[in-house]
Design an enzyme around this catalytic site. Structure first.
Site, mmCIF file in Angstrom:
data_model
loop_
_atom_site.group_PDB
_atom_site.id
_atom_site.type_symbol
_atom_site.label_atom_id
_atom_site.label_comp_id
_atom_site.label_asym_id
_atom_site.label_seq_id
_atom_site.Cartn_x
_atom_site.Cartn_y
_atom_site.Cartn_z
ATOM 1 N N HIS A 73 -0.292 -2.016 -7.174
ATOM 2 C CA HIS A 73 0.397 -2.519 -8.359
ATOM 3 C C HIS A 73 1.899 -2.368 -8.193
ATOM 4 C CE1 HIS A 73 1.207 1.539 -10.051
ATOM 5 N NE2 HIS A 73 0.000 1.866 -9.619
ATOM 6 N N ASP A 75 4.051 -2.423 -10.855
ATOM 7 C CA ASP A 75 4.722 -1.814 -12.015
ATOM 8 C C ASP A 75 4.759 -0.293 -11.880
ATOM 9 O OD1 ASP A 75 1.869 -1.926 -12.420
ATOM 10 O OD2 ASP A 75 2.171 -1.384 -14.524
ATOM 11 N N ASP A 105 3.780 6.334 -6.506
ATOM 12 C CA ASP A 105 2.874 5.495 -7.330
ATOM 13 C C ASP A 105 3.549 4.186 -7.692
ATOM 14 O OD1 ASP A 105 0.792 4.656 -8.887
ATOM 15 O OD2 ASP A 105 1.213 5.984 -10.552
ATOM 16 N N GLU A 137 -0.605 -2.485 -14.187
ATOM 17 C CA GLU A 137 -1.681 -1.529 -13.897
ATOM 18 C C GLU A 137 -1.547 -0.306 -14.783
ATOM 19 O OE1 GLU A 137 -3.711 1.927 -12.091
ATOM 20 O OE2 GLU A 137 -1.579 1.703 -12.496
ATOM 21 N N GLU A 138 -0.295 0.104 -14.975
ATOM 22 C CA GLU A 138 -0.044 1.370 -15.672
ATOM 23 C C GLU A 138 -0.350 1.299 -17.161
ATOM 24 O OE1 GLU A 138 0.350 4.028 -14.230
ATOM 25 O OE2 GLU A 138 1.440 3.809 -12.360
ATOM 26 N N GLU A 165 -3.332 3.444 -3.826
ATOM 27 C CA GLU A 165 -2.854 4.466 -4.771
ATOM 28 C C GLU A 165 -2.729 5.792 -4.025
ATOM 29 O OE1 GLU A 165 -2.039 4.459 -7.976
ATOM 30 O OE2 GLU A 165 -2.857 2.617 -8.822
ATOM 31 N N HIS A 359 4.285 9.692 -11.954
ATOM 32 C CA HIS A 359 4.614 9.691 -13.389
ATOM 33 C C HIS A 359 5.572 10.803 -13.788
ATOM 34 C CE1 HIS A 359 0.693 7.277 -14.509
ATOM 35 N NE2 HIS A 359 1.208 6.914 -13.358
HETATM 36 ZN ZN LIG Z 1 -0.699 3.814 -9.567
#
Ligand SMILES: [Zn+2]
Length: 389
Positions: A73, A75, A105, A137-138, A165, A359
């Protein structure tokens, strides 16, 4: 082999686009599309309804063979309110690490795939590779669904998908799924001194939340269990609740949001049905007897299917061979892999970096992880070049 500086340059370019999920990712995709075009590779975009975001799909090698998809992903999660010690959208290399939002990520995986593409294209290709890069995705694995729908209808689709991932290049063949719902409770307003003629939406909601908690305890205490997952059982969680306007008014409205993080083999819709049955049998009758038309309504928020790929599946064997590992792992976080699996494309999760850094402020990836990802891809290239590979 030392880490390819091309990889770091490419990761730096990708990090430079602020693709927080609320933003468009079209600039990043245009950059990727142009880069692939310069290599002679056409890519296609699958846009969202508003035309503000897109998935990108590109095939390197013969398009009439299934091949292997490398997926990620584009984003990233917001940096709002996080205490960063560097500019999040500008890469910094320090102490053997790259810092920046999305380094683990998961823009490093995408960056290495792109950086090594010219190497792959330099030889005759027998088995194609596909790049499948998604958006949103997030915020619930939303973007990739339209891409998977499009792929699922093709006569020839990837026979295996590797989702990069961050797993520290471990081969992950299973993860939990997540089903989340919003529940709205409609009561009936009355002066609080006349509560017997009102229907208290906050109290009704509280009874339902309390039942969810009892379900959570039951799964914690009685399973089913999968000792490879953390925690090893399905969890139930209520995350928000809003209701009432003033203490002297019987509240007419309350809403709450809850989710099931479920073992791949647990059916989350059966869990939801259990709650709905409880509500219908034990909470709503009393509400209805006071004021008809009051009660509960449920609306789905998101569903990310769990992933469960057999140990002996081809995609697992392939990923094990490419990492040189004999073991596989299961993880607690959800990915797009379960959606690919549901679309008929066997999937594993295997990528550089650690979810521990995802994150968070000062997100980073170890350069060694990028190096391992390059080794992984170069082994994959060898297989794809080989005749009959
Ligand atoms: Zn991810």
């Amino acid at each position: 082999m030392p880490t390819n500086s091309n990889s770091i340059d490419m990761i730096a370019r990708l990090i430079g686009f602020d693709t927080t999920s609320r933003n468009s990712n079209l600039e990043l995709m245009a950059f990727v599309g142009d880069y692939l075009k310069d290599l002679g590779i056409e890519s296609e975009l699958v846009h969202n309804d508003e035309g503000t975001k897109a998935n990108l799909y590109a095939t390197l090698g013969p398009a009439d063979k299934p091949g292997i998809a490398l997926s990620g992903h584009t984003d990233v999660v917001p940096v709002d309110g996080q205490d960063w010690h560097s500019e999040p959208f500008q890469i910094i290399e320090k102490n053997g690490r790259l810092y920046g939002r999305g380094t683990s990520d998961m823009k490093s995986f995408i960056g290495v795939c792109l950086a090594l593409a010219p190497e792959f294209l330099a030889r005759e290709i027998n088995t194609p590779l596909h790049f499948a890069f998604s958006y949103d995705e997030e915020i619930g694995c939303l973007g990739v669904r339209s891409l998977i729908d499009a792929l699922a209808q093709r006569a020839v689709k990837p026979s295996a998908v590797i989702i990069g991932e961050p797993t520290q290049m471990k081969v992950v063949r299973a993860h939990k799924g997540k089903l989340s719902y919003r529940c709205k409770v409609s009561g009936f307003e009355a002066h609080s001194s006349l509560s017997h003629i009102g229907v208290n939406a906050v109290e009704a909601a509280a009874e339902a939340v309390s039942y969810l908690k009892s379900m959570a305890r039951r799964h914690r205490d009685q399973g089913p269990f999968d000792s490879e997952l953390v925690p090893p059982y399905t969890t139930v969680h209520t995350g928000t609740i809003h209701g009432g306007t003033a203490l002297n008014i019987v509240p007419k409205a309350c809403s709450f949001e809850f989710e099931f993080w479920h073992l791949p083999e647990d059916d989350p819709h059966a869990l939801l049905d259990e709650l709905r049955d409880h509500v219908a049998q034990h909470i709503e009758p009393e509400m209805h007897s006071t004021v008809p038309g009051t009660g509960f309504s449920f609306e789905p928020m998101s569903h990310i299917p769990g992933l469960s790929t057999d140990e002996d599946a081809e995609v697992v064997q392939l990923a094990k061979a490419l990492t040189g590992q004999n073991t596989t792992a299961k993880v607690a976080f959800g990915t797009e892999a379960g959606l690919f699996q549901a679309g008929g494309m066997p999937a594993v999760v295997c990528g550089p970096g650690s979810i521990d850094q995802a994150h968070k402020p000062d997100e980073f990836i170890e350069l060694d992880q990028i190096n391992q990802c390059e080794v992984f891809l170069r082994r994959l290239f060898e297989r794809c070049w080989q005749a009959g590979g």
